[in-house]
Design an enzyme around this catalytic site. Structure first.
Site: not given
Length: 286
Positions: A238-240
Protein backbone atom coordinates in the site's frame (compact mmCIF):
# COMPACT_ATOMS: atom_id res chain seq x y z
CA UNK A 1 22.58 -16.03 -9.17
CA UNK A 2 22.75 -12.43 -10.28
CA UNK A 3 22.46 -9.85 -7.54
CA UNK A 4 20.21 -7.69 -9.75
CA UNK A 5 16.50 -8.10 -10.29
CA UNK A 6 15.52 -10.06 -13.38
CA UNK A 7 12.85 -7.42 -13.99
CA UNK A 8 15.31 -4.53 -14.39
CA UNK A 9 17.27 -3.69 -17.55
CA UNK A 10 20.22 -1.35 -17.97
CA UNK A 11 20.43 1.63 -20.31
CA UNK A 12 23.22 -0.17 -22.18
CA UNK A 13 20.92 -3.13 -22.84
CA UNK A 14 17.98 -0.97 -23.88
CA UNK A 15 20.04 1.21 -26.21
CA UNK A 16 21.33 -1.91 -27.97
CA UNK A 17 17.78 -3.29 -28.37
CA UNK A 18 16.10 -0.12 -29.63
CA UNK A 19 14.35 -0.72 -32.95
CA UNK A 20 13.70 -4.42 -32.38
CA UNK A 21 10.16 -5.11 -33.65
CA UNK A 22 9.02 -6.87 -30.48
CA UNK A 23 10.43 -4.20 -28.14
CA UNK A 24 8.02 -1.56 -26.84
CA UNK A 25 9.34 1.29 -24.68
CA UNK A 26 6.81 2.97 -22.40
CA UNK A 27 7.18 6.32 -20.62
CA UNK A 28 5.07 5.86 -17.49
CA UNK A 29 6.29 8.98 -15.70
CA UNK A 30 4.02 10.43 -13.01
CA UNK A 31 4.78 13.16 -10.51
CA UNK A 32 3.34 14.50 -7.31
CA UNK A 33 2.78 18.27 -7.12
CA UNK A 34 5.66 18.62 -4.64
CA UNK A 35 8.08 17.21 -7.23
CA UNK A 36 7.50 20.19 -9.54
CA UNK A 37 7.76 18.14 -12.72
CA UNK A 38 5.35 17.76 -15.64
CA UNK A 39 5.43 14.30 -17.19
CA UNK A 40 3.71 15.24 -20.45
CA UNK A 41 5.91 18.30 -20.96
CA UNK A 42 9.08 16.30 -20.32
CA UNK A 43 7.95 13.61 -22.76
CA UNK A 44 7.30 16.22 -25.45
CA UNK A 45 10.69 17.85 -24.80
CA UNK A 46 12.60 14.61 -25.32
CA UNK A 47 12.00 10.92 -24.76
CA UNK A 48 13.80 7.65 -25.43
CA UNK A 49 13.53 6.91 -29.18
CA UNK A 50 10.27 5.12 -29.95
CA UNK A 51 8.89 5.54 -26.42
CA UNK A 52 5.13 5.67 -26.04
CA UNK A 53 3.48 7.83 -23.37
CA UNK A 54 1.46 5.95 -20.72
CA UNK A 55 -0.65 8.27 -18.56
CA UNK A 56 -1.61 6.59 -15.28
CA UNK A 57 -4.54 8.96 -14.78
CA UNK A 58 -5.98 8.44 -18.28
CA UNK A 59 -5.62 4.67 -18.54
CA UNK A 60 -7.60 4.14 -15.35
CA UNK A 61 -11.01 3.43 -13.86
CA UNK A 62 -12.69 6.84 -13.66
CA UNK A 63 -15.86 5.62 -11.92
CA UNK A 64 -14.47 5.54 -8.37
CA UNK A 65 -13.49 9.14 -7.67
CA UNK A 66 -10.02 7.84 -6.69
CA UNK A 67 -6.89 8.55 -8.76
CA UNK A 68 -5.37 6.12 -11.28
CA UNK A 69 -7.33 3.03 -10.21
CA UNK A 70 -6.85 -0.21 -12.16
CA UNK A 71 -8.99 -0.01 -15.32
CA UNK A 72 -11.27 -2.74 -16.61
CA UNK A 73 -9.30 -5.23 -18.75
CA UNK A 74 -11.10 -4.26 -21.96
CA UNK A 75 -10.31 -0.58 -21.43
CA UNK A 76 -6.65 -1.33 -20.73
CA UNK A 77 -6.45 -3.63 -23.75
CA UNK A 78 -7.99 -0.99 -26.01
CA UNK A 79 -5.68 1.77 -24.77
CA UNK A 80 -2.41 -0.14 -25.03
CA UNK A 81 -3.53 -1.84 -28.25
CA UNK A 82 -3.75 1.64 -29.79
CA UNK A 83 -0.15 2.10 -28.63
CA UNK A 84 0.81 -0.91 -30.72
CA UNK A 85 1.51 -3.14 -27.73
CA UNK A 86 0.55 -6.80 -27.42
CA UNK A 87 0.85 -9.05 -24.39
CA UNK A 88 3.66 -10.98 -26.12
CA UNK A 89 5.93 -7.98 -26.69
CA UNK A 90 9.00 -7.19 -24.63
CA UNK A 91 7.90 -4.10 -22.73
CA UNK A 92 10.35 -1.75 -21.00
CA UNK A 93 8.76 0.82 -18.71
CA UNK A 94 10.57 3.91 -17.49
CA UNK A 95 9.94 7.11 -15.54
CA UNK A 96 11.98 10.23 -14.86
CA UNK A 97 13.83 9.43 -11.62
CA UNK A 98 14.19 5.69 -12.25
CA UNK A 99 12.28 3.77 -9.59
CA UNK A 100 9.18 5.83 -8.87
CA UNK A 101 6.13 5.38 -11.11
CA UNK A 102 7.63 2.91 -13.60
CA UNK A 103 7.06 -0.05 -11.23
CA UNK A 104 3.33 0.78 -11.23
CA UNK A 105 3.33 0.54 -15.03
CA UNK A 106 5.35 -2.69 -14.83
CA UNK A 107 2.83 -4.12 -12.34
CA UNK A 108 -0.20 -3.06 -14.42
CA UNK A 109 1.07 -4.62 -17.61
CA UNK A 110 1.92 -7.84 -15.76
CA UNK A 111 -1.42 -8.22 -13.96
CA UNK A 112 -3.15 -7.61 -17.31
CA UNK A 113 -1.34 -10.56 -18.87
CA UNK A 114 1.87 -9.20 -20.43
CA UNK A 115 4.60 -11.82 -20.16
CA UNK A 116 7.87 -9.92 -20.53
CA UNK A 117 7.83 -6.59 -18.72
CA UNK A 118 10.86 -4.74 -17.36
CA UNK A 119 11.80 -1.48 -15.66
CA UNK A 120 14.64 0.73 -16.94
CA UNK A 121 17.23 1.15 -14.20
CA UNK A 122 18.11 4.80 -13.73
CA UNK A 123 15.10 6.05 -15.68
CA UNK A 124 15.11 8.93 -18.12
CA UNK A 125 17.24 11.09 -15.81
CA UNK A 126 19.97 8.45 -15.91
CA UNK A 127 19.59 8.04 -19.68
CA UNK A 128 20.06 11.79 -20.16
CA UNK A 129 22.99 11.97 -17.74
CA UNK A 130 24.76 9.31 -19.82
CA UNK A 131 24.31 11.42 -22.94
CA UNK A 132 22.14 8.90 -24.78
CA UNK A 133 19.93 9.89 -27.68
CA UNK A 134 16.47 11.42 -27.31
CA UNK A 135 13.74 12.24 -29.80
CA UNK A 136 10.80 14.64 -29.83
CA UNK A 137 8.82 12.90 -32.59
CA UNK A 138 5.63 11.29 -31.29
CA UNK A 139 5.45 7.66 -32.49
CA UNK A 140 2.39 6.62 -34.50
CA UNK A 141 2.46 2.82 -34.23
CA UNK A 142 0.11 0.45 -35.98
CA UNK A 143 -2.59 -0.84 -33.65
CA UNK A 144 -2.04 -4.21 -32.04
CA UNK A 145 -4.22 -6.72 -30.23
CA UNK A 146 -3.55 -6.91 -26.48
CA UNK A 147 -5.29 -9.90 -24.93
CA UNK A 148 -5.94 -8.78 -21.35
CA UNK A 149 -6.41 -11.36 -18.60
CA UNK A 150 -6.61 -9.49 -15.30
CA UNK A 151 -5.14 -11.19 -12.23
CA UNK A 152 -7.84 -10.20 -9.75
CA UNK A 153 -5.92 -11.92 -6.95
CA UNK A 154 -3.23 -9.23 -7.34
CA UNK A 155 -5.58 -6.30 -6.65
CA UNK A 156 -7.09 -5.64 -3.21
CA UNK A 157 -10.23 -3.51 -2.76
CA UNK A 158 -11.43 -1.65 0.33
CA UNK A 159 -13.65 -4.42 1.73
CA UNK A 160 -10.89 -6.97 1.34
CA UNK A 161 -8.46 -4.60 3.03
CA UNK A 162 -10.82 -4.15 5.98
CA UNK A 163 -10.95 -7.92 6.38
CA UNK A 164 -7.16 -8.22 6.17
CA UNK A 165 -6.70 -5.58 8.88
CA UNK A 166 -9.20 -7.37 11.14
CA UNK A 167 -7.95 -10.95 10.73
CA UNK A 168 -4.22 -10.21 10.24
CA UNK A 169 -3.87 -13.07 7.76
CA UNK A 170 -1.77 -11.00 5.39
CA UNK A 171 1.08 -8.66 6.21
CA UNK A 172 0.75 -5.03 5.17
CA UNK A 173 3.74 -3.13 3.78
CA UNK A 174 3.24 0.65 3.53
CA UNK A 175 5.45 2.57 1.07
CA UNK A 176 4.70 6.08 2.38
CA UNK A 177 7.31 8.03 4.30
CA UNK A 178 7.90 7.16 7.94
CA UNK A 179 6.54 10.56 8.96
CA UNK A 180 3.25 10.04 7.18
CA UNK A 181 3.07 6.47 8.48
CA UNK A 182 3.59 7.53 12.10
CA UNK A 183 1.46 10.69 11.73
CA UNK A 184 4.32 13.06 12.52
CA UNK A 185 3.79 14.59 9.04
CA UNK A 186 0.50 15.68 7.52
CA UNK A 187 -0.91 13.79 4.57
CA UNK A 188 -0.26 15.37 1.19
CA UNK A 189 -3.93 15.19 0.16
CA UNK A 190 -6.47 17.33 2.05
CA UNK A 191 -9.13 15.63 4.14
CA UNK A 192 -7.16 12.49 4.94
CA UNK A 193 -6.43 11.30 8.46
CA UNK A 194 -2.81 10.69 9.39
CA UNK A 195 -1.36 7.38 10.53
CA UNK A 196 -1.48 3.83 9.24
CA UNK A 197 -3.53 0.64 9.18
CA UNK A 198 -3.37 -1.45 12.34
CA UNK A 199 -0.58 -4.01 12.05
CA UNK A 200 1.06 -2.39 9.02
CA UNK A 201 4.83 -2.15 8.60
CA UNK A 202 6.67 0.90 7.31
CA UNK A 203 8.69 0.33 4.13
CA UNK A 204 9.29 3.75 2.53
CA UNK A 205 9.54 3.44 -1.24
CA UNK A 206 12.85 5.30 -1.36
CA UNK A 207 14.47 2.44 0.58
CA UNK A 208 14.65 0.29 -2.53
CA UNK A 209 16.74 2.40 -4.87
CA UNK A 210 19.83 4.56 -4.96
CA UNK A 211 20.43 7.17 -7.68
CA UNK A 212 17.36 5.88 -9.52
CA UNK A 213 18.59 2.29 -9.67
CA UNK A 214 17.07 -0.69 -7.87
CA UNK A 215 19.25 -2.01 -5.09
CA UNK A 216 20.80 -5.48 -5.22
CA UNK A 217 18.70 -8.51 -4.26
CA UNK A 218 20.44 -8.97 -0.90
CA UNK A 219 19.83 -5.30 -0.08
CA UNK A 220 16.17 -5.57 -1.06
CA UNK A 221 15.71 -8.62 1.13
CA UNK A 222 17.50 -6.98 4.06
CA UNK A 223 15.29 -3.88 3.86
CA UNK A 224 12.12 -5.96 3.85
CA UNK A 225 13.25 -8.19 6.71
CA UNK A 226 14.38 -5.16 8.73
CA UNK A 227 10.82 -3.85 8.52
CA UNK A 228 9.57 -7.00 10.23
CA UNK A 229 8.14 -8.65 7.12
CA UNK A 230 8.12 -12.47 6.93
CA UNK A 231 8.88 -13.76 3.42
CA UNK A 232 7.02 -16.96 4.19
CA UNK A 233 3.68 -15.17 4.54
CA UNK A 234 1.41 -13.30 2.10
CA UNK A 235 1.92 -9.55 1.76
CA UNK A 236 -0.27 -6.64 0.68
CA UNK A 237 1.47 -3.47 -0.47
CA UNK A 238 0.00 0.00 0.00
CA UNK A 239 1.06 3.66 -0.31
CA UNK A 240 -0.56 7.05 -0.85
CA UNK A 241 -2.51 6.36 -4.03
CA UNK A 242 -1.34 3.00 -5.39
CA UNK A 243 1.71 4.19 -7.35
CA UNK A 244 4.75 3.61 -5.13
CA UNK A 245 3.28 0.49 -3.50
CA UNK A 246 4.36 -1.21 -6.72
CA UNK A 247 8.00 -0.49 -5.84
CA UNK A 248 7.63 -2.87 -2.90
CA UNK A 249 5.86 -5.31 -5.23
CA UNK A 250 8.80 -5.10 -7.65
CA UNK A 251 11.21 -5.86 -4.81
CA UNK A 252 9.11 -8.80 -3.60
CA UNK A 253 8.70 -10.35 -7.05
CA UNK A 254 12.40 -9.83 -7.75
CA UNK A 255 13.11 -11.94 -4.67
CA UNK A 256 10.71 -14.68 -5.76
CA UNK A 257 7.85 -13.73 -3.43
CA UNK A 258 4.69 -14.21 -5.51
CA UNK A 259 1.98 -14.33 -2.81
CA UNK A 260 1.49 -10.58 -2.85
CA UNK A 261 -1.19 -8.11 -3.89
CA UNK A 262 -1.53 -4.32 -4.07
CA UNK A 263 -4.23 -2.29 -2.30
CA UNK A 264 -5.28 -0.09 -5.18
CA UNK A 265 -7.13 2.63 -3.24
CA UNK A 266 -4.29 2.85 -0.72
CA UNK A 267 -4.26 5.75 1.78
CA UNK A 268 -6.27 8.08 -0.47
CA UNK A 269 -9.18 5.73 0.10
CA UNK A 270 -8.36 4.38 3.57
CA UNK A 271 -7.59 7.72 5.18
CA UNK A 272 -10.87 9.18 3.95
CA UNK A 273 -13.19 6.38 5.10
CA UNK A 274 -14.56 6.77 8.64
CA UNK A 275 -15.05 3.00 9.05
CA UNK A 276 -11.36 2.35 8.32
CA UNK A 277 -9.34 2.04 11.57
CA UNK A 278 -6.23 4.19 11.84
CA UNK A 279 -3.39 4.06 14.38
CA UNK A 280 -0.43 6.38 14.87
CA UNK A 281 3.11 5.93 16.09
CA UNK A 282 5.68 3.25 15.16
CA UNK A 283 4.95 0.17 13.05
CA UNK A 284 3.30 -2.96 14.35
CA UNK A 285 0.60 -1.39 16.53
CA UNK A 286 -2.88 -2.88 16.27
Amino acid sequence: MSEKSRFVVSSDWLEAELGAPDLKVVDASFYLPAQGRNADAEYAAGHIPGALRFDHDKIADHSTGLPHMVPAPNLFAEAVGRMGISENDRIVVYDGPGIFSAPRGWWLFRIMGAKNVFVLDGGLDGWKAEGRSLETDIPSPSAAMFKADLRLDKVINFREMLSIVVDGKRQIADARSKGRFEATELETRPGLRSGHMPGARSLPSGTFSVNGKLRSLPELRQAIEDAGIDFGQPIVTSCGSGITAAIITLALESLGHEDNALYDGSWTEWGARDEAPVVTGPAGAR
